[in-house]
Motif scaffolding. Structure first.
Motif, mmCIF file in Angstrom:
data_model
loop_
_atom_site.group_PDB
_atom_site.id
_atom_site.type_symbol
_atom_site.label_atom_id
_atom_site.label_comp_id
_atom_site.label_asym_id
_atom_site.label_seq_id
_atom_site.Cartn_x
_atom_site.Cartn_y
_atom_site.Cartn_z
ATOM 1 N N LEU A 154 -2.846 38.350 -59.762
ATOM 2 C CA LEU A 154 -2.919 39.166 -58.390
ATOM 3 C C LEU A 154 -3.628 38.824 -58.094
ATOM 4 O O LEU A 154 -5.248 37.862 -58.442
ATOM 5 N N PRO A 155 -4.097 38.729 -56.770
ATOM 6 C CA PRO A 155 -4.919 38.191 -55.839
ATOM 7 C C PRO A 155 -6.428 38.862 -55.852
ATOM 8 O O PRO A 155 -7.390 38.294 -56.039
ATOM 9 N N GLU A 156 -6.139 40.279 -56.300
ATOM 10 C CA GLU A 156 -7.315 40.668 -56.082
ATOM 11 C C GLU A 156 -8.118 40.364 -57.845
ATOM 12 O O GLU A 156 -9.083 40.739 -58.327
ATOM 13 N N GLN B 42 2.794 22.923 -55.706
ATOM 14 C CA GLN B 42 2.155 24.286 -56.794
ATOM 15 C C GLN B 42 3.041 25.057 -57.256
ATOM 16 O O GLN B 42 2.940 25.563 -59.056
ATOM 17 N N HIS C 158 3.462 40.646 -55.683
ATOM 18 C CA HIS C 158 2.319 39.753 -55.312
ATOM 19 C C HIS C 158 3.869 38.261 -54.923
ATOM 20 O O HIS C 158 4.664 38.040 -55.835
ATOM 21 N N ILE D 156 5.612 38.671 -58.410
ATOM 22 C CA ILE D 156 5.847 39.191 -59.567
ATOM 23 C C ILE D 156 5.863 40.760 -59.347
ATOM 24 O O ILE D 156 5.365 41.349 -58.141
ATOM 25 N N GLU E 282 -4.576 30.372 -55.917
ATOM 26 C CA GLU E 282 -3.325 30.787 -55.720
ATOM 27 C C GLU E 282 -2.633 30.993 -57.141
ATOM 28 O O GLU E 282 -1.294 31.911 -57.217
ATOM 29 N N ILE E 283 -3.103 29.761 -57.811
ATOM 30 C CA ILE E 283 -1.756 29.644 -58.798
ATOM 31 C C ILE E 283 -2.292 30.576 -59.996
ATOM 32 O O ILE E 283 -1.183 31.201 -60.513
ATOM 33 N N PHE F 281 -0.705 26.335 -67.883
ATOM 34 C CA PHE F 281 -1.759 26.886 -66.925
ATOM 35 C C PHE F 281 -2.753 26.513 -66.161
ATOM 36 O O PHE F 281 -3.174 25.523 -64.903
ATOM 37 N N ALA G 131 5.061 25.539 -65.620
ATOM 38 C CA ALA G 131 4.214 26.113 -66.079
ATOM 39 C C ALA G 131 4.456 26.893 -67.318
ATOM 40 O O ALA G 131 4.327 27.091 -68.221
ATOM 41 N N MET H 160 7.876 38.142 -63.457
ATOM 42 C CA MET H 160 8.153 37.326 -62.764
ATOM 43 C C MET H 160 8.957 36.010 -62.227
ATOM 44 O O MET H 160 9.821 35.929 -63.697
ATOM 45 N N ILE I 122 4.246 35.255 -53.101
ATOM 46 C CA ILE I 122 4.681 33.850 -52.680
ATOM 47 C C ILE I 122 5.492 33.302 -52.197
ATOM 48 O O ILE I 122 6.920 32.468 -52.541
ATOM 49 N N ARG J 69 -7.709 27.869 -52.879
ATOM 50 C CA ARG J 69 -7.026 27.383 -52.715
ATOM 51 C C ARG J 69 -6.338 27.342 -54.385
ATOM 52 O O ARG J 69 -5.004 27.760 -54.582
ATOM 53 N N SER J 70 -6.988 26.921 -55.597
ATOM 54 C CA SER J 70 -6.136 27.048 -56.680
ATOM 55 C C SER J 70 -6.675 28.063 -56.979
ATOM 56 O O SER J 70 -5.581 28.371 -57.554
ATOM 57 N N SER K 15 7.536 32.237 -55.143
ATOM 58 C CA SER K 15 7.543 32.844 -56.906
ATOM 59 C C SER K 15 7.421 34.543 -56.484
ATOM 60 O O SER K 15 6.533 34.880 -55.527
ATOM 61 N N ARG L 296 -7.471 45.110 -50.695
ATOM 62 C CA ARG L 296 -6.230 43.831 -51.193
ATOM 63 C C ARG L 296 -7.126 42.845 -50.417
ATOM 64 O O ARG L 296 -7.873 42.828 -49.426
ATOM 65 N N THR M 163 -1.694 20.810 -64.094
ATOM 66 C CA THR M 163 -1.550 22.141 -63.654
ATOM 67 C C THR M 163 -2.921 23.116 -62.390
ATOM 68 O O THR M 163 -2.409 22.888 -61.107
ATOM 69 N N GLN N 132 5.142 23.465 -59.450
ATOM 70 C CA GLN N 132 4.094 23.076 -61.498
ATOM 71 C C GLN N 132 4.121 24.484 -62.283
ATOM 72 O O GLN N 132 4.440 24.652 -62.986
ATOM 73 N N ALA N 133 3.869 25.087 -61.804
ATOM 74 C CA ALA N 133 3.706 26.349 -61.622
ATOM 75 C C ALA N 133 4.754 26.859 -62.957
ATOM 76 O O ALA N 133 5.063 27.732 -63.458
ATOM 77 N N ASN O 291 -4.874 44.861 -65.816
ATOM 78 C CA ASN O 291 -3.919 46.278 -65.554
ATOM 79 C C ASN O 291 -4.738 47.395 -66.286
ATOM 80 O O ASN O 291 -5.189 46.493 -67.589
ATOM 81 N N TYR P 298 -3.198 42.568 -69.346
ATOM 82 C CA TYR P 298 -4.389 42.048 -68.087
ATOM 83 C C TYR P 298 -5.356 41.745 -68.216
ATOM 84 O O TYR P 298 -6.108 43.446 -67.915
ATOM 85 N N ARG Q 178 3.358 47.436 -57.903
ATOM 86 C CA ARG Q 178 2.462 46.265 -57.488
ATOM 87 C C ARG Q 178 3.199 45.560 -56.980
ATOM 88 O O ARG Q 178 4.159 44.425 -58.233
ATOM 89 N N ALA R 18 -3.284 33.542 -59.610
ATOM 90 C CA ALA R 18 -2.578 34.971 -58.373
ATOM 91 C C ALA R 18 -1.298 35.156 -58.624
ATOM 92 O O ALA R 18 -0.830 36.022 -58.852
ATOM 93 N N ARG R 19 -0.586 34.101 -59.045
ATOM 94 C CA ARG R 19 0.748 34.513 -59.428
ATOM 95 C C ARG R 19 1.200 35.436 -60.549
ATOM 96 O O ARG R 19 1.542 36.154 -60.552
ATOM 97 N N CYS R 20 -0.230 35.243 -61.593
ATOM 98 C CA CYS R 20 0.176 36.516 -62.745
ATOM 99 C C CYS R 20 -0.673 37.402 -62.493
ATOM 100 O O CYS R 20 -0.711 37.958 -62.596
#
Ligand code: FAD
Lengths: 451, 233
Positions: free
Chosen positions: B54-56, A432, A424, A406, B47-48, B96, A439, A390, A426, B44-45, A404, B228, B101, A435-436, B60, B65, A422, B50-52
């Motif tokens: 993932l969007p779905e 955001q 992802h 991952i 998204e933060i 987070f 965090a 990440m 951005i 929108r929120s 970011s 996706r 955040t 901040q992330a 794992n 996760y 996989r 999903a950074r870990c």
């Protein structure tokens, strides 16, 4: 008694690849000096004492290196097997985080955010920290040698990180390497380098500032590009008339390509000159001139990040794989132990697998390897799982904005190699993301040091 | 995406410390807050997250996760708040879910509402013992005896009481959490904690195996694993 010491010394000298010890040996061998004389060398005697440590409360795991990997290993080894006695050894007195250090260069966080104490980590997670430099180890007697004495282990985890490989940018002479390292530190191995870099960029009064991206499997693929953005942002804010010459030894931006390319053009068009396929072949340190295959560039100041290799501790102790280009250890790619020794594990940026060298990679991997070692002690097996990489990249400041990514890895039986699974990504930078990124780092420090 | 408004109630327990000269008593006071979630803002929120995650939000199959897609809002909210306060130890996620955040309660309610609408992973990780095996049957018996009253016949859970939906959860994840709870590394409700003294580790594995084979209603599943999340294209 004397015989024991002799044997001990011989073992140590065999085990240790330390320059100091090695020269002592060869000098003595060359002059035919007898063993007793050597034994009286006070420096050596102190190495042959048992280090002062609490009495082991169970099978002892010694971890070399208190970076992202070693700190995580230490915590999770104790969690997964409370019977383990864990000793974490690092030569530094405090931990300074590399991740987020680029944001710190541009004043987005203070040094307190990055700095943490090994004692806090050890107290909160109930293991022992020892500040010492590991000089070598002997796998037969399961003994690790440090300048503060030796420590016996049941399991040894080597997580000593990377070293620079100046030879790969044409600097072969060790004195020149040393001078280059001191004058233009890369900021990828030790915290003093970072302090020097911060001072340099804050005092830079104008002209050409050289940065480069090494080739090969270097530490933190995005960091040199991120650093160019942070230095440019600082120059822009301070209205310094400066050009950042970013020489990339690769054919193109290696990661978050669209995002960085857009940042270079849209935010820092007046500051960053990005040149790809610029293989550095030599550096004139006094003349402040860098040579690439086809060109020469003058610079006023620089941060030079040479390609990297696994810590010399691995090669010097005879466990490097003969086919590894970066002299990584000969380990089982799924279980992390040496192919011929299930008591010795290699993790973090000195691992032999081609995973992206990152703090997050090291952290997620170490949780898995801690399970492997705990299971080994119980004669059990754990299923392999992929580390995660990440990586946040700061692009703009005041307020901090970041991108970011991952990513995971999978092993292909067909090719016999690891590949990206996989991912992802951005590539849009925003607050955001900024901040992330903070965090994320805070969560990592929390896990490694406090809770 | 259409804006859908649902009224949800989240219960938060706030601990108030009452000090007297001799003793400190801890009194839980129940506060019920109501929010109308805004799914657009939730997306929108998210998204933060999903950074870990993932969007779905499928988790794992190695158990690191959880699948959170399709989980009940109250369950998600309770976990977020427990992690925020430190009641549930999750050091890497903790920063987070702080207000600075992820935002305040409104944002939290938006994001959990969004996550609960996501289609679930059609191929979550299942336990090793197939349907009809001896171990599966034994897991089923134990499930009916100990778990069904809270988690429901199909492992569907109960939103109003914050009982998690178990169907569709990765076997590996549940096993991992069970181990943490057994080793007292994860704090769980007293009824759950008691189960770890009643049931052996092997019993528990069989229960979780059974749970992992409970079918998820087809209407809650994504069409296939290649799906996706179009909100993050
Ligand atoms: C500028 C920069 C930015 C970065 N940004 C990110 C990021 O955003 N995200 C990310 O995931 N990663 C990032 N990284 C990468 C990350 O810092 C490394 O991948 C991580 O530190 C690797 O962990 P490690 O434990 O393997 O090595 P290290 O953290 O280097 O730890 C090795 C430790 O071993 C000790 N040691 C070495 N030899 C000995 C010895 N002989 N005796 C005793 N102690 C010894 C060293 O003192 C050191 O503390 C960045 C790196 C840099 C430099």
């Amino acid at each position: 008694m004397k015989e024991n010491t002799d044997l001990e010394r011989r073992r140590f000298l065999q085990a240790s690849g330390v320059a100091l010890a090695a020269t002592t040996v060869s000098a003595n061998v060359a002059t035919g000096a007898d063993n007793n004389e050597m034994c009286q060398a006070p420096a050596l005697n102190s190495l042959l004492r048992k280090a002062t440590l609490p009495r082991p409360r169970g099978a002892r795991v010694v971890i070399v290196g208190g970076g992202w990997s070693g700190l995580t290993m230490a915590k999770y080894l104790r969690l997964f097997n409370p019977g383990f006695d864990v000793i974490l050894i690092d030569r530094q007195s405090a931990f300074v985080s590399f991740p987020i250090s680029n944001s710190w260069l541009a004043d987005q966080v203070d040094l307190d955010f990055l700095s943490h104490s090994f004692f806090d980590a050890a107290n909160n997670h109930d293991y022992h920290f020892m500040q010492a430099t590991v000089l070598g180890f002997d796998r037969e007697t399961r003994r690790v040698y440090t300048e503060k004495g030796f420590v016996d282990y049941d399991y040894l985890v080597l997580a000593p990180g990377i070293e620079y490989d100046y030879g790969r940018i044409g600097i072969e002479d060790t004195e020149a390497q040393n001078l280059l390292f001191h004058r233009y530190p890369g900021g990828f191995v030790s915290s003093s380098e970072l302090l020097t870099i911060k001072r340099k960029i804050h005092r830079f009064s104008g002209g050409t500032f050289l940065l480069n991206v090494p080739n090969g499997d270097f530490r933190c693929t995005a960091a040199p590009y991120e650093r160019a953005c942070m230095v440019a942002a600082l120059f822009k804010r301070q209205r310094v008339r400066a050009k950042i010459l970013l020489l990339d030894m690769n054919a193109e931006i290696r990661i978050k390509k669209a995002g960085f390319a857009r940042a270079f053009a849209e935010l820092y068009g007046d500051y960053i000159e990005y040149l790809s396929s610029s293989e550095i072949t030599n550096i004139d340190i006094e003349g402040r001139r860098v040579e690439t295959e086809f060109d020469e560039y003058d610079f006023d100041d620089a941060i030079i990040y040479p390609p990297v290799r696994a810590s010399r501790l691995i090669e010097d102790n005879g466990i490097a794989s003969p086919i590894s280009p970066q002299k990584a250890a000969n380990t089982d790619p799924f279980r992390y132990h040496l192919l011929d020794d299930e008591r010795v594990y290699v993790t973090g940026d000195s691992r032999s697998q081609p995973f992206s060298k990152g703090g997050h990679t090291a952290h997620s991997e170490a949780q898995y390897v801690a399970e492997v070692v705990a299971a080994h002690a119980l004669d059990k097996e754990v299923r392999w799982r992929s580390p995660q990489t990440m990586c946040f990249s700061a692009v703009d400041i005041d307020p901090l904005r970041a991108m970011s990514i991952i990513t995971y890895y999978k092993f292909s039986d067909k090719t016999g190699e690891f590949a990206f699974d996989r991912t992802h990504l951005i590539e849009r930078w925003d607050t955001q993301g900024g901040q992330a990124s903070l965090a994320w780092a805070e969560g990592m420090y929390r896990d490694m040091f406090y809770s | 995406m259409n804006r859908i408004h649902i009224t949800l109630c989240y219960s938060l327990c706030i601990l108030v410390l009452v000090f007297s000269s001799k003793l400190a008593a801890v009194e839980p006071i129940r506060v019920v807050l109501e929010f109308t979630p805004d799914l657009d803002n939730g997306r929108r929120s998210f998204e933060i997250c999903a950074r870990c995650h993932l969007p779905e939000a499928w988790g794992n199959d190695d158990g690191t996760y959880p699948q959170i897609a399709g989980q009940h809002v109250n369950v998600l909210m309770k976990q977020l708040l427990d992690i925020r306060s430190g009641q549930r130890a999750n050091p890497t996620m903790q920063p987070f879910v702080q207000e600075r955040t992820i935002g305040g309660y409104q944002n939290l309610s938006d994001v959990v509402a969004y996550i609960s609408t996501l289609p679930m992973n059609p191929m979550h990780n299942r336990g090793p013992w197939p349907v009809d095996s001896e171990e599966y049957e034994s897991g089923k018996r134990l499930y009916r005896q100990y778990c069904i009253s809270c988690h429901g016949q199909y492992g569907e859970g109960k939103n109003e009481l914050s009982y998690p939906r178990l169907q569709g959860q990765h076997y590996t994840y549940m096993k991992r959490q069970a181990r943490l709870a057994r080793d007292r590394l994860r704090r769980v409700a007293p009824v759950m904690a008691n189960l770890f003294t009643t049931l052996s580790e092997q019993d528990f594995d069989q229960v979780l195996n059974y749970v992992s084979h409970l079918p998820v209603p087809a209407s809650d599943l994504a069409p296939d694993t290649a799906w996706r999340n179009p909100d993050f294209k």
